[in-house]
Design a protein around this motif. Sequence first.
Motif, PDB file in Angstrom:
ATOM      1  N   SER A  34       0.815  -1.225   0.000  1.00  0.00           N
ATOM      2  CA  SER A  34       0.000   0.000   0.000  1.00  0.00           C
ATOM      3  C   SER A  34       0.844   1.268   0.000  1.00  0.00           C
ATOM      4  CB  SER A  34      -0.932   0.012   1.209  1.00  0.00           C
ATOM      5  OG  SER A  34      -0.190   0.039   2.420  1.00  0.00           O
ATOM      6  N   HIS A  35       1.963   1.234   0.719  1.00  0.00           N
ATOM      7  CA  HIS A  35       2.860   2.395   0.753  1.00  0.00           C
ATOM      8  C   HIS A  35       4.198   1.985   1.352  1.00  0.00           C
ATOM      9  CE1 HIS A  35       1.210   2.459   4.813  1.00  0.00           C
ATOM     10  NE2 HIS A  35       2.045   3.407   5.199  1.00  0.00           N
ATOM     11  N   TYR A  36       5.194   2.855   1.145  1.00  0.00           N
ATOM     12  CA  TYR A  36       6.561   2.479   1.484  1.00  0.00           C
ATOM     13  C   TYR A  36       6.956   2.928   2.890  1.00  0.00           C
ATOM     14  CZ  TYR A  36       6.522   1.646  -3.534  1.00  0.00           C
ATOM     15  OH  TYR A  36       6.203   1.205  -4.798  1.00  0.00           O
ATOM     16  N   HIS A  81       8.036   1.112   6.613  1.00  0.00           N
ATOM     17  CA  HIS A  81       8.585  -0.199   6.990  1.00  0.00           C
ATOM     18  C   HIS A  81       7.557  -1.131   7.614  1.00  0.00           C
ATOM     19  CE1 HIS A  81      12.524   1.114   5.881  1.00  0.00           C
ATOM     20  NE2 HIS A  81      12.506   2.111   6.732  1.00  0.00           N
ATOM     21  N   ASP A  82       6.591  -0.559   8.336  1.00  0.00           N
ATOM     22  CA  ASP A  82       5.609  -1.446   8.971  1.00  0.00           C
ATOM     23  C   ASP A  82       4.672  -2.094   7.944  1.00  0.00           C
ATOM     24  OD1 ASP A  82       4.719   1.236   8.745  1.00  0.00           O
ATOM     25  OD2 ASP A  82       3.132   0.922  10.228  1.00  0.00           O
ATOM     26  N   HIS A  83       4.849  -1.744   6.653  1.00  0.00           N
ATOM     27  CA  HIS A  83       4.045  -2.355   5.590  1.00  0.00           C
ATOM     28  C   HIS A  83       4.892  -3.127   4.579  1.00  0.00           C
ATOM     29  CE1 HIS A  83       0.347  -0.177   6.802  1.00  0.00           C
ATOM     30  NE2 HIS A  83       1.284   0.530   7.424  1.00  0.00           N
ATOM     31  N   MET A  84       6.214  -3.033   4.744  1.00  0.00           N
ATOM     32  CA  MET A  84       7.052  -3.701   3.733  1.00  0.00           C
ATOM     33  C   MET A  84       8.379  -4.248   4.269  1.00  0.00           C
ATOM     34  SD  MET A  84       8.486  -0.400   1.656  1.00  0.00           S
ATOM     35  CE  MET A  84       9.886  -1.332   1.132  1.00  0.00           C
ATOM     36  N   TRP A 106      -2.072  11.279  11.366  1.00  0.00           N
ATOM     37  CA  TRP A 106      -1.803  10.633  10.083  1.00  0.00           C
ATOM     38  C   TRP A 106      -2.515   9.288   9.978  1.00  0.00           C
ATOM     39  CZ3 TRP A 106      -0.319  13.608   6.392  1.00  0.00           C
ATOM     40  CH2 TRP A 106       0.527  14.689   6.645  1.00  0.00           C
ATOM     41  N   HIS A 107      -3.369   9.016  10.970  1.00  0.00           N
ATOM     42  CA  HIS A 107      -4.144   7.770  10.996  1.00  0.00           C
ATOM     43  C   HIS A 107      -5.546   8.116  11.484  1.00  0.00           C
ATOM     44  CE1 HIS A 107      -0.360   5.495  10.674  1.00  0.00           C
ATOM     45  NE2 HIS A 107       0.124   6.374  11.529  1.00  0.00           N
ATOM     46  N   MET A 108      -6.430   7.142  11.471  1.00  0.00           N
ATOM     47  CA  MET A 108      -7.795   7.386  11.920  1.00  0.00           C
ATOM     48  C   MET A 108      -7.969   6.996  13.388  1.00  0.00           C
ATOM     49  SD  MET A 108     -10.337   6.311   8.864  1.00  0.00           S
ATOM     50  CE  MET A 108      -9.365   5.264   7.827  1.00  0.00           C
ATOM     51  N   SER A 168      -7.827  -2.269  12.398  1.00  0.00           N
ATOM     52  CA  SER A 168      -6.474  -2.807  12.339  1.00  0.00           C
ATOM     53  C   SER A 168      -5.463  -1.662  12.386  1.00  0.00           C
ATOM     54  CB  SER A 168      -6.315  -3.657  11.076  1.00  0.00           C
ATOM     55  OG  SER A 168      -5.145  -4.448  11.170  1.00  0.00           O
ATOM     56  N   HIS A 169      -4.163  -2.014  12.219  1.00  0.00           N
ATOM     57  CA  HIS A 169      -3.105  -1.022  12.410  1.00  0.00           C
ATOM     58  C   HIS A 169      -3.245  -0.432  13.816  1.00  0.00           C
ATOM     59  CE1 HIS A 169      -0.257   2.206  11.328  1.00  0.00           C
ATOM     60  NE2 HIS A 169       0.088   1.429  10.335  1.00  0.00           N
ATOM     61  N   LEU A 170      -3.352  -1.331  14.795  1.00  0.00           N
ATOM     62  CA  LEU A 170      -3.752  -0.952  16.148  1.00  0.00           C
ATOM     63  C   LEU A 170      -2.572  -0.403  16.959  1.00  0.00           C
ATOM     64  CD1 LEU A 170      -6.001  -4.057  16.893  1.00  0.00           C
ATOM     65  CD2 LEU A 170      -6.708  -1.804  16.068  1.00  0.00           C
ATOM     66  N   SER A 220      -5.445   1.502   3.716  1.00  0.00           N
ATOM     67  CA  SER A 220      -4.022   1.793   3.868  1.00  0.00           C
ATOM     68  C   SER A 220      -3.864   2.724   5.074  1.00  0.00           C
ATOM     69  CB  SER A 220      -3.451   2.404   2.587  1.00  0.00           C
ATOM     70  OG  SER A 220      -2.078   2.703   2.747  1.00  0.00           O
ATOM     71  N   ASP A 221      -2.753   3.447   5.184  1.00  0.00           N
ATOM     72  CA  ASP A 221      -2.572   4.403   6.282  1.00  0.00           C
ATOM     73  C   ASP A 221      -3.016   5.777   5.804  1.00  0.00           C
ATOM     74  OD1 ASP A 221      -1.394   2.329   7.652  1.00  0.00           O
ATOM     75  OD2 ASP A 221       0.510   3.361   8.021  1.00  0.00           O
ATOM     76  N   THR A 222      -3.890   6.397   6.576  1.00  0.00           N
ATOM     77  CA  THR A 222      -4.387   7.719   6.205  1.00  0.00           C
ATOM     78  C   THR A 222      -5.109   8.360   7.381  1.00  0.00           C
ATOM     79  OG1 THR A 222      -5.802   8.941   4.650  1.00  0.00           O
ATOM     80  CG2 THR A 222      -6.601   6.783   5.347  1.00  0.00           C
TER      81      THR A 222
HETATM   82 ZN   LIG Z   1       1.632   1.887   9.077  1.00  0.00          ZN
END
Ligand SMILES: [Zn+2]
Length: 249
Positions: free
Chosen positions: A61-63, A65-68, A191-193, A213-215, A158-160
Amino acid sequence: MIVIYLKVLGYYGGYPYNDVGTSSYLLTSNNYNLMIDCGSGDLISLENNIDPLMLDSVLISHYHHDHMADIGVLQYYWQLHNKRPNKSILPIYGNDTDLNMVKSFNWPNSTVGKSYNAGSVLNLGPFEIIFKEVHHPVPSFAMRILEKSTNKVLVYTSDTYYFDELVDFSKNSDLLITDTNFYGDKKGKKWHMTSEESGLLAKNSNSKKLLLSHLPQYGDLNILLNEAKEKSSNDVEVLLAKLNLSIEI
Ligand SMILES: [Zn+2]
Ligand SMILES: [Zn+2]
């Protein structure tokens, strides 16, 4: 009958914690295995569920580190296994705002980097995927994934931070996964919900299920769950991400 499953491989934002990795999911339909994000601790979680050689594609989803973070070791996993029962080369999709990053997804005889952007329509096995650029410190893309034989829809934010256009993009989804990194009382620039924004998004988009998620690694996650439930409607089934939780879509 075709059944579509979403499996939670990791669910923390930022860094792994308590033996659980960061944001990553395995989406399966008709033996097609799509890994969505591949953060820290997620390869071992994947190994605990399927042979990583049985992946069909990976979508990032984006670059951050916690996603890749585990992409590199996933590449080594493929490199070190010559007999691949499924496909010879694993495609890894990343957004085209950083083509060097996409290039780094190439690994000889193992994986190949492929790019997408906000206008792309990706057809990966049974899935048709469209994207929306969301709001985050680096380019970040929400994805709307249609399973073509059943018309079931998964939306992943994704993260938003929250913004109204997410409602349309998430409309009538069967499962909505939101970046719920904050409790309802979070103030200031985000930067998150928050839990409450996730609940409202599920309600206003008429989504059937909401996966938080992304807790965060702190606080009582049942409070987060209750806050989201309070803001969503009774028609929405609200779930807290758990390791290896399997959700039928
Ligand atoms: Zn993240
Ligand atoms: Zn991020």
